[in-house]
Each structure stands twice: as C-alpha cells, then as structure tokens.
Design a protein around this motif. Structure first.
Motif, PDB file in Angstrom:
ATOM      1  N   ASP A 171       0.822  -1.213   0.000  1.00 49.24           N
ATOM      2  CA  ASP A 171       0.000   0.000   0.000  1.00 49.24           C
ATOM      3  C   ASP A 171       0.858   1.266   0.000  1.00 49.24           C
ATOM      4  OD1 ASP A 171       1.001  -0.168   2.555  1.00 49.24           O
ATOM      5  OD2 ASP A 171      -0.915   0.173   3.566  1.00 49.24           O
ATOM      6  N   GLN A 172       2.073   1.153  -0.564  1.00 50.32           N
ATOM      7  CA  GLN A 172       2.949   2.321  -0.634  1.00 50.32           C
ATOM      8  C   GLN A 172       3.582   2.441  -2.015  1.00 50.32           C
ATOM      9  OE1 GLN A 172       5.558   1.625   2.818  1.00 50.32           O
ATOM     10  NE2 GLN A 172       4.520   3.387   3.742  1.00 50.32           N
ATOM     11  N   ILE A 173       3.918   3.668  -2.346  1.00 50.96           N
ATOM     12  CA  ILE A 173       4.622   3.944  -3.598  1.00 50.96           C
ATOM     13  C   ILE A 173       6.116   3.785  -3.329  1.00 50.96           C
ATOM     14  CG2 ILE A 173       5.190   5.742  -5.289  1.00 50.96           C
ATOM     15  CD1 ILE A 173       2.359   6.918  -4.651  1.00 50.96           C
ATOM     16  N   ILE A 174       6.779   3.012  -4.169  1.00 51.62           N
ATOM     17  CA  ILE A 174       8.231   2.891  -4.016  1.00 51.62           C
ATOM     18  C   ILE A 174       8.957   3.738  -5.052  1.00 51.62           C
ATOM     19  CG2 ILE A 174       8.174   0.682  -2.832  1.00 51.62           C
ATOM     20  CD1 ILE A 174       8.970  -0.665  -5.465  1.00 51.62           C
ATOM     21  N   LEU A 175       8.264   4.112  -6.140  1.00 47.99           N
ATOM     22  CA  LEU A 175       8.866   4.977  -7.144  1.00 47.99           C
ATOM     23  C   LEU A 175       7.794   5.727  -7.905  1.00 47.99           C
ATOM     24  CD1 LEU A 175      11.336   5.962  -8.828  1.00 47.99           C
ATOM     25  CD2 LEU A 175      10.963   3.960 -10.294  1.00 47.99           C
ATOM     26  N   MET A 176       8.016   7.031  -8.074  1.00 48.01           N
ATOM     27  CA  MET A 176       7.207   7.861  -8.958  1.00 48.01           C
ATOM     28  C   MET A 176       8.168   8.426  -9.990  1.00 48.01           C
ATOM     29  SD  MET A 176       4.773  11.221  -8.300  1.00 48.01           S
ATOM     30  CE  MET A 176       6.066  12.479  -8.259  1.00 48.01           C
ATOM     31  N   ARG A 177       8.014   7.986 -11.238  1.00 45.67           N
ATOM     32  CA  ARG A 177       8.895   8.443 -12.319  1.00 45.67           C
ATOM     33  C   ARG A 177       8.104   9.428 -13.185  1.00 45.67           C
ATOM     34  NH1 ARG A 177      13.431   6.143 -14.270  1.00 45.67           N
ATOM     35  NH2 ARG A 177      12.934   4.238 -13.158  1.00 45.67           N
ATOM     36  N   ILE A 178       8.703  10.594 -13.442  1.00 46.37           N
ATOM     37  CA  ILE A 178       8.047  11.621 -14.250  1.00 46.37           C
ATOM     38  C   ILE A 178       8.801  11.736 -15.570  1.00 46.37           C
ATOM     39  CG2 ILE A 178       7.344  14.045 -14.376  1.00 46.37           C
ATOM     40  CD1 ILE A 178       7.642  14.111 -11.270  1.00 46.37           C
ATOM     41  N   THR A 179       8.050  11.600 -16.663  1.00 45.64           N
ATOM     42  CA  THR A 179       8.624  11.738 -18.004  1.00 45.64           C
ATOM     43  C   THR A 179       7.636  12.509 -18.877  1.00 45.64           C
ATOM     44  OG1 THR A 179       7.664   9.628 -18.702  1.00 45.64           O
ATOM     45  CG2 THR A 179       9.923   9.568 -17.852  1.00 45.64           C
ATOM     46  N   ALA A 180       8.055  12.731 -20.101  1.00 49.75           N
ATOM     47  CA  ALA A 180       7.186  13.441 -21.050  1.00 49.75           C
ATOM     48  C   ALA A 180       5.974  12.626 -21.391  1.00 49.75           C
ATOM     49  CB  ALA A 180       7.945  13.767 -22.317  1.00 49.75           C
TER      50      ALA A 180
END
Length: 164
Positions: free
Chosen positions: A155-164
C-alpha cells in the motif's frame, strides 16, 4: 541486410529531403501510436478520460495509494502526499533521483507541491504493480502534459517516475 531504395527524384524533394520526410512520418506515427491506450485484454485497467466529479480519478479506479497521492498533491498537502511513499521511496524527475522522505520533500517543496501543482488526469493504465498516469500539469512550475509512472508495493509507492 536489405536496404530501402529511395526514388532519385520526387517533385519538391531531393534524396536527403525525402529520407527526412520518411523519418519524420515514422516518428509521428510512432508517437501517436505510443500515446494510444493498449488493449486491456490482460486484465489491466485503462482509462481514456477522467470522471467529471473528480479530475484526479479516472473512470476505472486507480490503485488506492496512487489515487491518494494524486489527491494529496492537488490539495497541496505535502505530509499526506509523502505518507503514500515507502520510507525508502523515490521520485525520478526526468532522470534526477530523490530517495527518502527528506529528499522527496525538498524536491516537492521546490518543484511540485511547493509551486502549487495541479494534476488533471487524462489517462491511466495499470498492469500489476505499475500504474502510468497521463496528466495535464498546472501550477506555478512546469505546465503541460506529463507521464507519471508509479511503482506500488503493498500500500505504498516505491517509485514515482516523471517523463514526457
């Protein structure tokens, strides 16, 4: 290896111009195709548009932790947003990495929630523990479309990747 034979003359184009036109056509076609939602025959959920009631939610439900993170970001609630990340969670913003709550908070204060980010979800796709959200980003920082890929564990985010 087979080589593509280009005609030696096409009205208005020399060989180099024709090759550039073919490459450009391929890139446009590939880009349009890659932005289309893949078929959801594998049990994944795909959405084409957000609901009218809540721009952070899509017609198909997002994983609860992702929905909570998006709602917290739109509410400008840094503590609630950080609570969605595991203690060793990370943000990768166009190749720049920020790991752990302290580093993520510093990045967010300067470039995300601290600049009054708004996220209007236009598409979302979930397969397994990976959810990709296409959102129109607003606020006093970056404005425009962006992809947010969330990797969720439990129930947790381990990675938030931001791209185009």
């Amino acid at each position: 290896m087979n080589r593509i034979q280009l005609p030696s003359t096409v009205p208005g184009f020399n060989r180099a111009g024709l090759a550039a036109l073919l490459i450009l056509t391929f890139l446009i076609t590939w880009t349009v195709h890659s932005l289309q939602s893949p078929p959801a025959s594998d049990g994944s959920t795909t959405t084409a548009s957000p609901t009218t009631k809540d721009p952070t939610m899509t017609a198909s439900p997002l994983p609860p932790v992702v929905a909570t993170a998006l709602a917290a970001a739109n509410a400008h609630d840094t503590d609630a947003w950080l609570a969605t990340f595991s203690p060793n969670g990370a943000v990768n913003d166009w190749g720049r990495g920020f790991t752990g709550h302290e580093a993520i908070r510093a990045w967010s204060d300067a470039e995300f929630i601290g600049v009054d980010v708004t996220l209007h979800v236009t598409q979302a796709h979930t397969t397994g523990d990976i959810t990709t959200v296409l959102a129109q980003v607003g606020g006093n920082g970056f404005n425009g479309p962006s992809h947010f890929t969330f990797t969720v564990q439990g129930d947790q985010i381990i990675l938030m990747r931001i791209t185009a």
